[in-house]
Design a protein around this motif. Structure first.
Motif, PDB file in Angstrom:
ATOM      1  N   PHE A  85      42.740  -0.781 -56.198  1.00  0.00           N
ATOM      2  CA  PHE A  85      43.244  -0.462 -54.866  1.00  0.00           C
ATOM      3  C   PHE A  85      42.199  -0.934 -53.871  1.00  0.00           C
ATOM      4  N   ASP A  86      42.539  -0.938 -52.579  1.00  0.00           N
ATOM      5  CA  ASP A  86      41.644  -1.539 -51.580  1.00  0.00           C
ATOM      6  C   ASP A  86      41.449  -0.648 -50.354  1.00  0.00           C
ATOM      7  N   ALA A  87      41.415   0.679 -50.561  1.00  0.00           N
ATOM      8  CA  ALA A  87      41.155   1.592 -49.448  1.00  0.00           C
ATOM      9  C   ALA A  87      39.672   1.583 -49.093  1.00  0.00           C
ATOM     10  N   SER A 104      38.711   7.413 -50.217  1.00  0.00           N
ATOM     11  CA  SER A 104      38.942   5.994 -50.450  1.00  0.00           C
ATOM     12  C   SER A 104      39.034   5.624 -51.928  1.00  0.00           C
ATOM     13  N   GLY A 105      38.730   6.556 -52.820  1.00  0.00           N
ATOM     14  CA  GLY A 105      38.626   6.234 -54.235  1.00  0.00           C
ATOM     15  C   GLY A 105      39.907   5.698 -54.839  1.00  0.00           C
ATOM     16  N   THR A 106      39.784   4.668 -55.661  1.00  0.00           N
ATOM     17  CA  THR A 106      40.926   4.168 -56.424  1.00  0.00           C
ATOM     18  C   THR A 106      41.393   5.231 -57.408  1.00  0.00           C
ATOM     19  N   ILE A 107      40.458   5.872 -58.100  1.00  0.00           N
ATOM     20  CA  ILE A 107      40.758   7.044 -58.922  1.00  0.00           C
ATOM     21  C   ILE A 107      39.862   8.184 -58.463  1.00  0.00           C
ATOM     22  N   ILE A 108      40.466   9.319 -58.150  1.00  0.00           N
ATOM     23  CA  ILE A 108      39.739  10.528 -57.772  1.00  0.00           C
ATOM     24  C   ILE A 108      40.038  11.589 -58.823  1.00  0.00           C
ATOM     25  N   VAL A 109      39.001  12.051 -59.496  1.00  0.00           N
ATOM     26  CA  VAL A 109      39.168  13.020 -60.578  1.00  0.00           C
ATOM     27  C   VAL A 109      38.835  14.410 -60.053  1.00  0.00           C
ATOM     28  N   LYS A 110      39.769  15.346 -60.231  1.00  0.00           N
ATOM     29  CA  LYS A 110      39.597  16.717 -59.757  1.00  0.00           C
ATOM     30  C   LYS A 110      39.790  17.738 -60.875  1.00  0.00           C
ATOM     31  N   ALA A 142      35.400   3.160 -55.968  1.00  0.00           N
ATOM     32  CA  ALA A 142      36.281   2.836 -57.085  1.00  0.00           C
ATOM     33  C   ALA A 142      36.638   4.101 -57.867  1.00  0.00           C
ATOM     34  N   LEU A 143      35.619   4.876 -58.253  1.00  0.00           N
ATOM     35  CA  LEU A 143      35.838   6.103 -59.011  1.00  0.00           C
ATOM     36  C   LEU A 143      35.075   7.237 -58.356  1.00  0.00           C
TER      37      LEU A 143
END
Length: 324
Positions: A85-87, A104-110, A142-143
């Motif tokens: 992704f490109d945020a 902005s993360g392409t993958i955000i882990v919660k 990115a992550l």
């Protein structure tokens, strides 16, 4: 965390809880989905044990939040399976407001127990491509390991970006044989992360790490037997190992840099190429209680280096700046 290694060893022979692949593409047995977001929606339903996802080759342009525990994603091909992704912090999201760094993360882990292997996670935002239209705030994650994440494991994953690539802000995480690439503060945050036998690639002059570790935590960012490399054209001595980040927070008496952010980073037995600056560490400014910009110096945080090799090791420099 050993379960992921077993999964990767013979991935196609397993049955997965979700298979994300292009139409008519081959893949292991399991329910088919057109994208990762659809698979994660299923993972959010009540279940027991890990939720295993097979991700086929291709570029998957998705922006994802992992909110369910014990999600394991295995890619078909490390470089050919790309979540992209490109945020960026200064770009507007769907609601019209800027994404911000954390958003902005392409993958955000919660959630705890996130595993990923044999794939690429990328933030493809490139300010150079936008020229004069590029926003001032160019953080593009990115992550991100956000609040709620813990026991995270990534093995043989490429994590690609430019500024603020890998945001390790919570929990405990392990990165094994991964590639992390970026320019400015591209491994950062308050979490406890152990990067083992990874390649850490600088894409331009700047800073590798920017820890904001809380003073109560004895462990922050640890680079263990990593190889610090660079892309062509990165000048010798142009990249610092770390600078200390003191994030701005809201307190009862005002908005200022968190005094409990006393970053910890340790480089253990790493090979360093010539792009590493002889001084190794540098300062970073933050806003104090009086509203003034002041420098947080490496000598008052917890930065250390042991057993470095290679042309960037600079044996003549002090090996650590740990406060006495």
């Amino acid at each position: 965390m050993a379960g992921l290694a077993a999964t990767v060893a013979d991935a196609r022979s397993l049955r997965y809880d979700a298979v994300v692949a292009r139409p008519r593409a081959a893949g292991p047995p399991g329910p088919r989905h057109a994208g990762l977001a659809a698979a994660l929606a299923v993972a959010a339903k009540p279940r027991q044990g890990p939720f295993r996802i097979w991700l086929g080759a291709g570029v998957w342009r998705e922006k994802l939040v992992v909110a369910a525990p014990d999600v394991w994603i295995t890619g078909e091909d490390r470089s050919g399976t790309r979540i992209r992704f490109d945020a960026a912090s200064g770009l507007a999201g769907p609601d019209g407001y800027p994404w911000g760094t954390g958003g902005s993360g392409t993958i955000i882990v919660k959630a705890p127990g996130f595993h990923a292997a044999n794939l690429t996670i990328e933030n493809s935002f490139d300010p150079a491509a936008l020229g004069a239209e590029a926003p001032h705030d160019r953080q593009a994650v990115a992550l991100m390991l956000a609040a709620g994440s813990d026991r995270t494991l990534l093995a043989r994953v490429d994590i690609l970006g430019r500024q603020d690539t890998l945001y390790v802000n919570a929990g405990r995480s392990i990165f094994r044989q991964c590639l992390v690439a970026g320019t400015v503060d591209f491994v950062f945050g308050a979490g406890q992360a152990h990067l083992s036998h990874c390649e850490v690639r600088s894409r331009g002059p700047g800073y590798i790490a920017a820890p904001s570790t809380n003073r109560s935590s004895p462990v922050g960012l640890v680079f263990d037997h990593c190889h610090l490399t660079h892309e062509p054209g990165v000048a010798a001595g142009s990249v610092y190992l770390a600078r200390p980040w003191r994030p701005t927070r809201q307190f009862a008496d005002g908005l200022y840099g968190d005094p409990d952010a006393v970053g910890m980073v340790n480089y253990l037995h790493c090979r360093m190429e010539a792009h590493i600056a002889p001084a190794a560490w540098t300062s970073m400014t933050y806003r104090d209680r009086a509203g003034e910009r002041v420098a947080l110096e490496p000598g008052v945080v917890r930065f250390a280096e042991r057993g470095s090799t290679g042309p960037g090791a600079r044996r003549q420099r002090a090996q650590d700046s740990w406060p006495g």
